[in-house]
Scaffold this motif. Structure first.
Motif, PDB file in Angstrom:
ATOM      1  N   THR A  12       2.088  -4.057  -2.363  1.00 55.13           N
ATOM      2  CA  THR A  12       2.935  -3.656  -1.462  1.00 55.13           C
ATOM      3  C   THR A  12       4.178  -3.188  -1.815  1.00 55.13           C
ATOM      4  N   PHE A  13       5.567  -2.632  -1.022  1.00 53.44           N
ATOM      5  CA  PHE A  13       6.456  -2.404  -1.397  1.00 53.44           C
ATOM      6  C   PHE A  13       6.939  -3.475  -1.149  1.00 53.44           C
ATOM      7  N   ASP A  14       6.623  -4.161  -0.089  1.00 55.47           N
ATOM      8  CA  ASP A  14       7.355  -5.362   0.339  1.00 55.47           C
ATOM      9  C   ASP A  14       7.683  -6.087  -0.081  1.00 55.47           C
ATOM     10  N   ASP A  15       6.219  -6.607  -1.785  1.00 57.77           N
ATOM     11  CA  ASP A  15       6.504  -7.598  -2.874  1.00 57.77           C
ATOM     12  C   ASP A  15       8.054  -8.028  -3.387  1.00 57.77           C
ATOM     13  N   LEU A  16       8.333  -6.944  -3.575  1.00 55.60           N
ATOM     14  CA  LEU A  16      10.031  -7.108  -4.517  1.00 55.60           C
ATOM     15  C   LEU A  16      10.748  -7.017  -3.550  1.00 55.60           C
ATOM     16  N   ALA A  17      10.837  -6.858  -2.003  1.00 56.47           N
ATOM     17  CA  ALA A  17      11.683  -7.981  -1.537  1.00 56.47           C
ATOM     18  C   ALA A  17      11.787  -9.741  -1.526  1.00 56.47           C
ATOM     19  N   GLY A  18      11.289 -10.380  -2.200  1.00 56.64           N
ATOM     20  CA  GLY A  18      10.361 -11.595  -1.700  1.00 56.64           C
ATOM     21  C   GLY A  18      11.628 -11.902  -3.323  1.00 56.64           C
ATOM     22  N   LEU A  78     -11.382  -3.581  -2.702  1.00 55.32           N
ATOM     23  CA  LEU A  78     -11.494  -2.689  -3.670  1.00 55.32           C
ATOM     24  C   LEU A  78     -11.099  -2.850  -4.960  1.00 55.32           C
ATOM     25  N   THR A  79     -10.159  -4.237  -4.978  1.00 52.14           N
ATOM     26  CA  THR A  79      -9.871  -5.022  -5.935  1.00 52.14           C
ATOM     27  C   THR A  79     -11.138  -4.885  -7.210  1.00 52.14           C
ATOM     28  N   MET A  80     -11.542  -5.877  -6.686  1.00 47.90           N
ATOM     29  CA  MET A  80     -12.985  -5.619  -7.766  1.00 47.90           C
ATOM     30  C   MET A  80     -13.137  -4.177  -7.868  1.00 47.90           C
ATOM     31  N   ALA A  81     -13.613  -3.882  -6.949  1.00 47.89           N
ATOM     32  CA  ALA A  81     -13.882  -2.544  -7.992  1.00 47.89           C
ATOM     33  C   ALA A  81     -13.371  -1.858  -8.990  1.00 47.89           C
ATOM     34  N   SER A  82     -11.851  -1.498  -8.388  1.00 47.50           N
ATOM     35  CA  SER A  82     -10.589  -1.008  -9.296  1.00 47.50           C
ATOM     36  C   SER A  82     -10.881  -2.394 -10.922  1.00 47.50           C
ATOM     37  N   THR A  83     -11.396  -3.418 -11.263  1.00 49.03           N
ATOM     38  CA  THR A  83     -11.220  -4.034 -12.522  1.00 49.03           C
ATOM     39  C   THR A  83     -13.054  -3.468 -12.800  1.00 49.03           C
ATOM     40  N   PHE A  84     -14.013  -3.194 -11.907  1.00 49.66           N
ATOM     41  CA  PHE A  84     -14.975  -2.749 -12.264  1.00 49.66           C
ATOM     42  C   PHE A  84     -15.027  -1.547 -13.044  1.00 49.66           C
ATOM     43  N   CYS A  96      -9.642   6.492 -11.403  1.00 48.52           N
ATOM     44  CA  CYS A  96      -9.739   5.627 -10.107  1.00 48.52           C
ATOM     45  C   CYS A  96      -9.640   4.390 -10.039  1.00 48.52           C
ATOM     46  N   GLY A  97     -10.558   3.899 -11.077  1.00 48.95           N
ATOM     47  CA  GLY A  97      -9.585   2.305 -11.371  1.00 48.95           C
ATOM     48  C   GLY A  97      -8.094   2.141 -10.716  1.00 48.95           C
ATOM     49  N   ILE A  98      -7.107   2.532 -11.634  1.00 47.35           N
ATOM     50  CA  ILE A  98      -6.063   2.561 -11.486  1.00 47.35           C
ATOM     51  C   ILE A  98      -5.377   2.875 -10.211  1.00 47.35           C
ATOM     52  N   VAL A  99      -5.653   3.932 -10.266  1.00 46.61           N
ATOM     53  CA  VAL A  99      -5.473   4.601  -8.321  1.00 46.61           C
ATOM     54  C   VAL A  99      -5.960   2.314  -7.779  1.00 46.61           C
ATOM     55  N   LEU A 100      -7.158   2.350  -7.506  1.00 49.77           N
ATOM     56  CA  LEU A 100      -7.500   1.526  -6.527  1.00 49.77           C
ATOM     57  C   LEU A 100      -6.890   0.138  -7.218  1.00 49.77           C
ATOM     58  N   LEU A 101      -6.047   0.158  -7.958  1.00 50.09           N
ATOM     59  CA  LEU A 101      -5.139  -0.850  -8.573  1.00 50.09           C
ATOM     60  C   LEU A 101      -3.584  -1.197  -7.920  1.00 50.09           C
ATOM     61  N   GLY A 102      -3.403  -0.422  -7.017  1.00 51.78           N
ATOM     62  CA  GLY A 102      -2.121   0.126  -6.198  1.00 51.78           C
ATOM     63  C   GLY A 102      -2.353  -1.373  -4.746  1.00 51.78           C
ATOM     64  N   PHE A 103      -3.958  -0.985  -4.888  1.00 53.53           N
ATOM     65  CA  PHE A 103      -4.467  -1.624  -3.618  1.00 53.53           C
ATOM     66  C   PHE A 103      -4.003  -3.661  -3.202  1.00 53.53           C
ATOM     67  N   ARG A 104      -3.191  -3.642  -4.859  1.00 53.45           N
ATOM     68  CA  ARG A 104      -3.141  -4.743  -4.500  1.00 53.45           C
ATOM     69  C   ARG A 104      -1.436  -5.584  -4.186  1.00 53.45           C
ATOM     70  N   ILE A 143      -1.188   1.828  -3.054  1.00 60.80           N
ATOM     71  CA  ILE A 143       0.212   1.068  -2.255  1.00 60.80           C
ATOM     72  C   ILE A 143       1.527   1.481  -1.271  1.00 60.80           C
ATOM     73  N   ALA A 144       1.659   2.845  -1.206  1.00 57.82           N
ATOM     74  CA  ALA A 144       2.176   3.078  -0.234  1.00 57.82           C
ATOM     75  C   ALA A 144       1.040   2.886   1.931  1.00 57.82           C
ATOM     76  N   LEU A 145       0.088   2.853   1.513  1.00 58.90           N
ATOM     77  CA  LEU A 145      -1.186   3.136   2.851  1.00 58.90           C
ATOM     78  C   LEU A 145      -1.663   1.382   2.933  1.00 58.90           C
ATOM     79  N   ASN A 146      -1.095   0.247   1.840  1.00 58.24           N
ATOM     80  CA  ASN A 146      -1.288  -1.056   1.645  1.00 58.24           C
ATOM     81  C   ASN A 146      -0.419  -2.050   2.187  1.00 58.24           C
ATOM     82  N   THR A 147       0.891  -0.343   2.332  1.00 57.49           N
ATOM     83  CA  THR A 147       2.384  -1.518   2.774  1.00 57.49           C
ATOM     84  C   THR A 147       1.916  -1.221   4.038  1.00 57.49           C
ATOM     85  N   ALA A 148       1.662   0.282   4.688  1.00 56.12           N
ATOM     86  CA  ALA A 148       1.854   0.515   5.744  1.00 56.12           C
ATOM     87  C   ALA A 148       1.191  -0.228   6.931  1.00 56.12           C
TER      88      ALA A 148
END
Length: 336
Positions: free
Chosen positions: A88-94, A279-285, A78-86, A263-268
């Motif tokens: 977006t697929f747009d990050d690589l565009a930069g 969510l990021t803090m929950a992932s870290t915890f 679950c922690g790894i799944v929540l890690l995805g909210f850090r 990641i897809a949800l955070n992108t869309a």
């Protein structure tokens, strides 16, 4: 009735271990917060160290085993799944095509080279893969994620995390000092930091040490590497599954699709910053709980028996990815 009783007994047996790992995670987060969220302090590593101390203090920790087993499987995933909210697929565009290609190449080549070097040094395949993942992708998170298919011992996981923590911290301290000698542009330095330093916090710390421009690009480049965690786990899982005696049982960690879905949800959808932070803090915890559980289960005598070879492998991997990244950026003229 029988099924309900069984579930209740299972929950009761798991409660002490889950409570212990949650306490270790909470202490790790508190130490991190007290350090002003310093890149030098990781709540996951603090939880691991505290777990090692308690697990090797001669206390009767056998009662914690059902709970630590849960922390090492569903809680970790679950922690790894929540890690995805850090991400977006747009990050690589930069990064542009050149920067993105460099990151993909560095991750793949470094992983393969470190695994091969581990075989030459006589390091176990599992520990070699864990050090390779932590060095090439994203530190402790990558070690934990890769171990879902590598299935290394707790001591091997702890050793790999120690390696990536030590050498990633060295990079964070050395890179800003080396910049005046290398004469890289702010963009090139940021790309180098994000593409080669182990942990997210370490890469961000090294990048922002020299200003906003290098800090932003270091963050984007590092998150681009984190994005590659999913295909690397899936790829290794498929390879391992095909080499098993029963090929039908592919070692595919299906939770990785949850990571990609996040990641897809955070992108869309433009999720509120407060929700992303939670969510990021929950992932870290949750990841800290898993590392606390590993510390409770691991034995320092077994950790010591791994010897100096894995540490040398971690050093070689650190030097390889740092030099290879710098050489590629310089020779290809990326972000000059």
């Amino acid at each position: 009735m029988i099924a309900a009783t069984t579930c209740l007994n299972t929950a009761r047996s798991a409660l002490p271990g889950l409570a212990a790992t949650a306490l270790l995670a909470a202490l790790g987060v508190c130490v991190w917060q007290l350090s002003n969220r310093s890149a030098m302090v990781s709540p996951m590593v603090v939880a691991l160290m505290l777990g090692l101390l308690l697990g090797n203090a001669g206390l009767p920790t056998h009662r914690l085993a059902p709970g630590t087993a849960l922390a090492l499987r569903p809680v970790l995933r679950c922690g790894i799944v929540l890690l995805g909210f850090r991400l977006t697929f747009d990050d690589l565009a930069g990064l542009g095509f050149g920067g993105a290609a460099l990151i993909v190449a560095l991750v793949v080549v470094s992983f393969v080279v470190i695994r091969r070097a581990g075989a030459l040094l006589g390091v176990s395949p599992a520990l070699s893969e864990l050090i390779a993942a932590g060095t090439s992708i994203c530190g402790a998170s990558a070690v934990l994620g890769m171990n879902t298919v590598t299935r290394g011992r707790d001591e091997e996981v702890a050793y790999a995390i120690a390696c990536v923590t030590v050498f990633g911290t060295l990079s964070m301290l050395i890179y800003p000092l080396a910049q005046p000698l290398l004469h890289l542009s702010a963009n090139a330095y940021g790309l180098w930091s994000g593409a080669t330093i182990h942990e997210v916090a370490q890469a961000v710390g090294a990048g922002w040490a020299l200003g906003e421009t290098s800090g932003e690009l270091a963050t984007i480049a590092k998150l681009g590497r984190v994005l590659l965690l999913a295909p690397m786990i899936l790829g290794l899982g498929l390879v391992k599954g095909k080499t098993e005696a029963q090929p039908a049982r592919l070692a595919v960690p299906w939770f990785v699709f949850g990571f990609l879905g996040a990641i897809a949800l955070n992108t869309a959808i433009a999720l509120p910053p407060e929700l992303i932070s939670a969510l990021t803090m929950a992932s870290t915890f949750m990841l800290a709980m898993a590392l606390g559980a590993m510390g409770l289960d691991a034995r320092l005598s077994a950790l010591k028996s791994e010897g100096w070879r894995p540490f040398l492998l971690g050093a070689c991997g650190w030097i390889f990815i740092s030099v290879a990244g710098l050489a590629a950026i310089t020779l290809l003229g990326l972000w000059q």
